[in-house]
Scaffold this motif. Structure first.
Motif, mmCIF file in Angstrom:
data_model
loop_
_atom_site.group_PDB
_atom_site.id
_atom_site.type_symbol
_atom_site.label_atom_id
_atom_site.label_comp_id
_atom_site.label_asym_id
_atom_site.label_seq_id
_atom_site.Cartn_x
_atom_site.Cartn_y
_atom_site.Cartn_z
ATOM 1 N N GLY A 62 0.768 -1.214 -0.118
ATOM 2 C CA GLY A 62 0.028 -0.038 -0.114
ATOM 3 C C GLY A 62 0.787 1.276 0.070
ATOM 4 N N VAL A 63 2.310 1.027 -0.098
ATOM 5 C CA VAL A 63 3.055 2.195 0.003
ATOM 6 C C VAL A 63 3.734 2.578 -1.684
ATOM 7 C CG1 VAL A 63 5.245 3.219 0.689
ATOM 8 C CG2 VAL A 63 3.756 2.079 2.343
ATOM 9 N N THR A 64 3.270 3.797 -1.990
ATOM 10 C CA THR A 64 3.974 3.878 -3.300
ATOM 11 C C THR A 64 5.233 4.564 -3.200
ATOM 12 O OG1 THR A 64 1.943 4.487 -4.227
ATOM 13 C CG2 THR A 64 3.640 5.256 -5.443
ATOM 14 N N VAL A 65 6.368 4.026 -3.800
ATOM 15 C CA VAL A 65 7.837 4.497 -3.854
ATOM 16 C C VAL A 65 8.115 5.007 -5.152
ATOM 17 C CG1 VAL A 65 10.253 3.676 -3.660
ATOM 18 C CG2 VAL A 65 8.500 2.265 -2.518
ATOM 19 N N LEU A 66 8.455 6.327 -4.871
ATOM 20 C CA LEU A 66 8.969 7.200 -6.000
ATOM 21 C C LEU A 66 10.497 7.786 -5.907
ATOM 22 C CD1 LEU A 66 6.012 9.859 -5.960
ATOM 23 C CD2 LEU A 66 6.340 7.628 -7.618
ATOM 24 N N GLY A 67 10.836 8.117 -7.060
ATOM 25 C CA GLY A 67 12.466 8.603 -6.914
ATOM 26 C C GLY A 67 13.385 7.175 -7.312
ATOM 27 N N ASP A 68 14.557 7.304 -7.164
ATOM 28 C CA ASP A 68 15.421 6.331 -7.456
ATOM 29 C C ASP A 68 16.357 6.034 -6.526
ATOM 30 O OD1 ASP A 68 14.687 6.315 -10.230
ATOM 31 O OD2 ASP A 68 15.884 8.367 -10.570
ATOM 32 N N ILE A 69 16.579 4.426 -6.468
ATOM 33 C CA ILE A 69 17.600 3.933 -5.800
ATOM 34 C C ILE A 69 18.420 3.171 -6.273
ATOM 35 C CG2 ILE A 69 17.694 2.133 -3.695
ATOM 36 C CD1 ILE A 69 14.784 2.815 -2.976
ATOM 37 N N HIS A 70 19.842 3.634 -6.722
ATOM 38 C CA HIS A 70 20.667 2.904 -7.221
ATOM 39 C C HIS A 70 21.843 2.179 -6.300
ATOM 40 C CE1 HIS A 70 20.006 5.217 -10.988
ATOM 41 N NE2 HIS A 70 19.760 6.295 -9.965
ATOM 42 N N ILE A 71 21.716 0.673 -6.494
ATOM 43 C CA ILE A 71 22.650 -0.173 -5.490
ATOM 44 C C ILE A 71 23.585 -0.854 -6.502
ATOM 45 C CG2 ILE A 71 22.293 -2.094 -4.218
ATOM 46 C CD1 ILE A 71 19.685 -0.860 -2.960
ATOM 47 N N ARG A 72 24.687 -0.837 -6.080
ATOM 48 C CA ARG A 72 25.877 -1.460 -6.668
ATOM 49 C C ARG A 72 26.124 -2.641 -5.817
ATOM 50 N NH1 ARG A 72 29.308 0.621 -10.769
ATOM 51 N NH2 ARG A 72 31.358 -0.551 -10.927
ATOM 52 N N GLY A 73 26.125 -3.666 -6.292
ATOM 53 C CA GLY A 73 26.608 -4.901 -5.702
ATOM 54 C C GLY A 73 25.596 -5.689 -4.555
ATOM 55 N N ARG A 74 26.162 -6.293 -3.520
ATOM 56 C CA ARG A 74 25.072 -7.019 -2.608
ATOM 57 C C ARG A 74 24.690 -6.152 -1.566
ATOM 58 N NH1 ARG A 74 27.986 -11.667 -1.216
ATOM 59 N NH2 ARG A 74 27.692 -12.535 -3.060
ATOM 60 N N ARG A 75 23.398 -5.908 -1.283
ATOM 61 C CA ARG A 75 22.939 -5.515 -0.161
ATOM 62 C C ARG A 75 22.360 -6.339 1.025
ATOM 63 N NH1 ARG A 75 17.343 -3.337 -2.943
ATOM 64 N NH2 ARG A 75 16.814 -5.276 -3.540
ATOM 65 N N LEU A 76 22.543 -6.035 2.367
ATOM 66 C CA LEU A 76 22.012 -6.885 3.230
ATOM 67 C C LEU A 76 21.334 -5.972 4.272
ATOM 68 C CD1 LEU A 76 24.729 -9.675 4.337
ATOM 69 C CD2 LEU A 76 22.012 -9.946 3.705
ATOM 70 N N LEU A 77 20.117 -6.384 4.723
ATOM 71 C CA LEU A 77 19.669 -5.682 5.885
ATOM 72 C C LEU A 77 19.692 -6.531 7.208
ATOM 73 C CD1 LEU A 77 17.467 -3.331 6.984
ATOM 74 C CD2 LEU A 77 15.500 -4.828 6.232
ATOM 75 N N VAL A 78 20.024 -5.674 8.294
ATOM 76 C CA VAL A 78 19.808 -6.256 9.333
ATOM 77 C C VAL A 78 18.820 -5.733 10.225
ATOM 78 C CG1 VAL A 78 21.207 -6.745 11.650
ATOM 79 C CG2 VAL A 78 22.404 -6.953 9.561
#
Ligand code: SF4
Length: 563
Positions: A62-78
């Motif tokens: 239900g949340v709309t995401v606008l804009g840009d997220i550029h990720i280079r390589g592996r990401r991890l969330l703790v």
């Protein structure tokens, strides 16, 4: 939404998160470079968790995401709970992750896992890999969670308030190990959470972002931290006198049929004069909260004596007990939990007023309640609200207003600002100090934040496993505490890495001799043989340490003890 970029593992441009009614995050733009540690600060509800989840691709439905997220390589969330799979051993979790991400065979993965745990100071790391998460203590579980994340060699690590519930001494060590490793490995680290005073100055982060109500802004304009209070030492007889107090909880019988007890407060004595302020400092399990509660007889002592105005509270006649109940009030760590969720704040404060003598008329009570809220900076409209609709800062103030209604002479504070952060926390403490001075209240202030305790109280006791290890004026401790444990507490409160090894010992199996010896950088053989006694080292300054009694330890500043 994501893709290759110019080398920064994370670049965010004009990121907004919207629902049909609200703007949750508003046009955020920033980047994190390889090996850079970026602190993400902001109070509760600022949007830190939402942002990290969006960067991990986990925005809520239900949340709309606008804009840009550029990720280079592996990401991890703790995540905030440092989630590990409860059903699988650490070794299994490491091998599965490393096989999936790097195609590593089991043997190599286990070796990598042990090395990763060692980076976080986990002793006997290889043996721990056979354990399940529930077999680890909280601090060890966090080390395992962060080691698991770093072993996967992410380009970007998103860490959401890691280890927030740990004591500062353990948390700061963990975060400084994490920051050191991410810098060395070239991992971009976005570290969200309560990081005070300044994570950049303390070396935990290279830059900081401050998020407030979904927007990036300037660093909070915090009032400069107050120095330790310089007040004349109170004269006159003590109003509160605690002698040789012992609190212990039964643990049942051993296999030999002997009764076993967990001693939490071990023969403590303190005295407090009218208007005097005393901080009780220590980690979780030091006994400070139990001592505070035992003084009010909320926890029954098994030995010793608590006297109020010269009367032993255990044997006080009803009139003296009524007086003591009125004179001694307490603030709890979670003010909301101390209110009935089904009654309005006004009804609960009125109930407190009604219990006091002499009785007041309804009109008089209404005036008194409005005054009580005004004194703590709340509008009278709060009287009509239920506790659940208060923000944490309002709840803390409402709790203070209620505690002040009986016109107490001693306020016992058990981490009263635990639910507050940043400016709200500083404001609440400034209010408490102002009210205390105006009313000439005596104050007993229990906290694990040594810097805060030293700012609030004129004198401080440092507690370790139920005993006092150092006592002195706050200004003396702030300038240079002598006991290695006091120095570590003060260092961690400033986000400096404390000079202690390992984790606190279990109170069920305290070490022989000095209770700190397994963690102390100054320990010598004698520390295991003879428990140090609390002896004077200067007028008004007592220390329980074989080394510190001979003079200040090497290394001038708190926490930087040279072994
Ligand atoms: S007595 Fe020994 S182990 Fe205890 S704090 Fe002093 S030096 Fe460290």
């Amino acid at each position: 939404m994501s893709g290759a970029d110019n080398g920064a593992p994370l670049r965010v441009e004009g990121l907004s998160l919207l629902t049909s009614r609200d703007i949750l995050l508003d046009r955020l733009s920033f980047s994190v470079e390889p090996g850079e540690a970026l602190a993400l600060l902001g109070g509760a509800g600022a949007g830190k968790t939402l942002l990290l989840r969006a960067l991990a691709g986990l925005s809520p439905k239900g949340v709309t995401v606008l804009g840009d997220i550029h990720i280079r390589g592996r990401r991890l969330l703790v995540t905030q709970d440092g989630a590990l799979d409860p059903l699988r051993t650490l070794g299994a979790q490491f091998t599965e992750l490393l096989a999936r991400q790097s195609g590593m065979d089991e043997r190599t993965a286990l070796r990598r896992a042990a090395e990763a745990l060692e980076r976080f100071q986990v002793p006997a790391a290889a043996r721990r890999l056979a354990l399940h998460p529930h077999e680890l203590g909280e601090a060890m579980r966090w080390r395992a969670a962060l080691a698991l994340a770093m072993a996967a060699e992410p380009a970007l690590l998103l860490a959401d308030a890691p280890a927030a519930a740990l004591d500062p001494t353990q948390r700061v060590r963990l975060l400084s190990d994490l920051a050191a490793w991410t810098r060395e490995a070239g991992t971009a680290l976005l570290l969200a959470g309560r990081l005070q005073p300044d994570p950049v100055q303390a070396g935990l982060a290279d830059r900081r972002l401050v998020l407030a109500q979904g927007r990036l802004g300037e660093p909070e304009a915090k009032p400069a931290p107050a120095p330790p209070p310089v007040e004349p030492a109170p004269s006159g007889p003590p109003i509160l006198s605690v002698r040789d107090l012992r609190v212990a909880f039964p643990l049942g019988r051993s296999w030999r049929g002997e009764e076993r007890w967990l001693t939490v407060v071990d023969g403590l004595s303190i005295a407090l004069a009218e208007g005097e302020t005393l901080a009780l400092l220590g980690e979780t399990g030091s006994g400070k909260s139990v001592l505070a509660r035992a003084i009010l007889r909320l926890v029954p002592p098994v030995g010793g004596q608590v006297s109020w105005l010269g009367t032993d509270l255990a044997a006080a006649p009803p009139e003296a007990m009524r007086r003591a109940r009125r004179d001694l009030q307490i603030l709890f760590p979670d003010p909301l939990a101390a209110f009935d969720p089904l009654m309005s704040i006004g009804a609960q404060l009125a109930e407190t007023l009604e219990s006091l003598q002499p009785p007041r008329s309804a009109a008089d009570r209404a005036v008194r309640l409005a005054e009580a809220l005004e004194e703590v900076g709340l509008p009278a409209a709060v009287l009509d609200l239920h506790p659940g609709s208060l923000r944490p800062a309002e709840a803390a103030r409402a709790g203070l207003a209620r505690a002040l209604l009986p016109e107490p002479r001693l306020l016992v504070c058990d981490e009263p600002a635990a639910t507050l952060d940043g400016v709200e926390r500083a404001d609440f403490l400034a209010l408490l100090r102002a009210i205390r001075r105006r009313r000439r209240l005596a104050l007993l202030y229990a906290t694990q934040d040594a810097a805060e305790g030293l700012r609030v109280a004129r004198r401080a006791l440092v507690l370790l496993l139920g005993r006092i290890v150092e006592s002195a004026d706050s200004a003396v401790l702030a300038a240079g505490a002598r006991h290695p444990y006091s120095r570590a507490l003060i260092a961690a409160a400033g986000l400096a890495r404390p000079a202690l090894h390992g984790d606190p010992p279990s109170p069920l199996r305290p070490p022989t001799g000095c209770a700190l010896r397994l963690r102390c950088p100054l320990a010598h053989d004698g520390c295991a043989q003879v428990p140090p006694t609390l002896d004077p080292v200067a007028p008004g300054h007592r220390v329980a340490c074989h080394v510190a009694q001979d003079g200040p330890p090497d290394g001038a500043q708190n926490g930087q003890t040279t072994p």
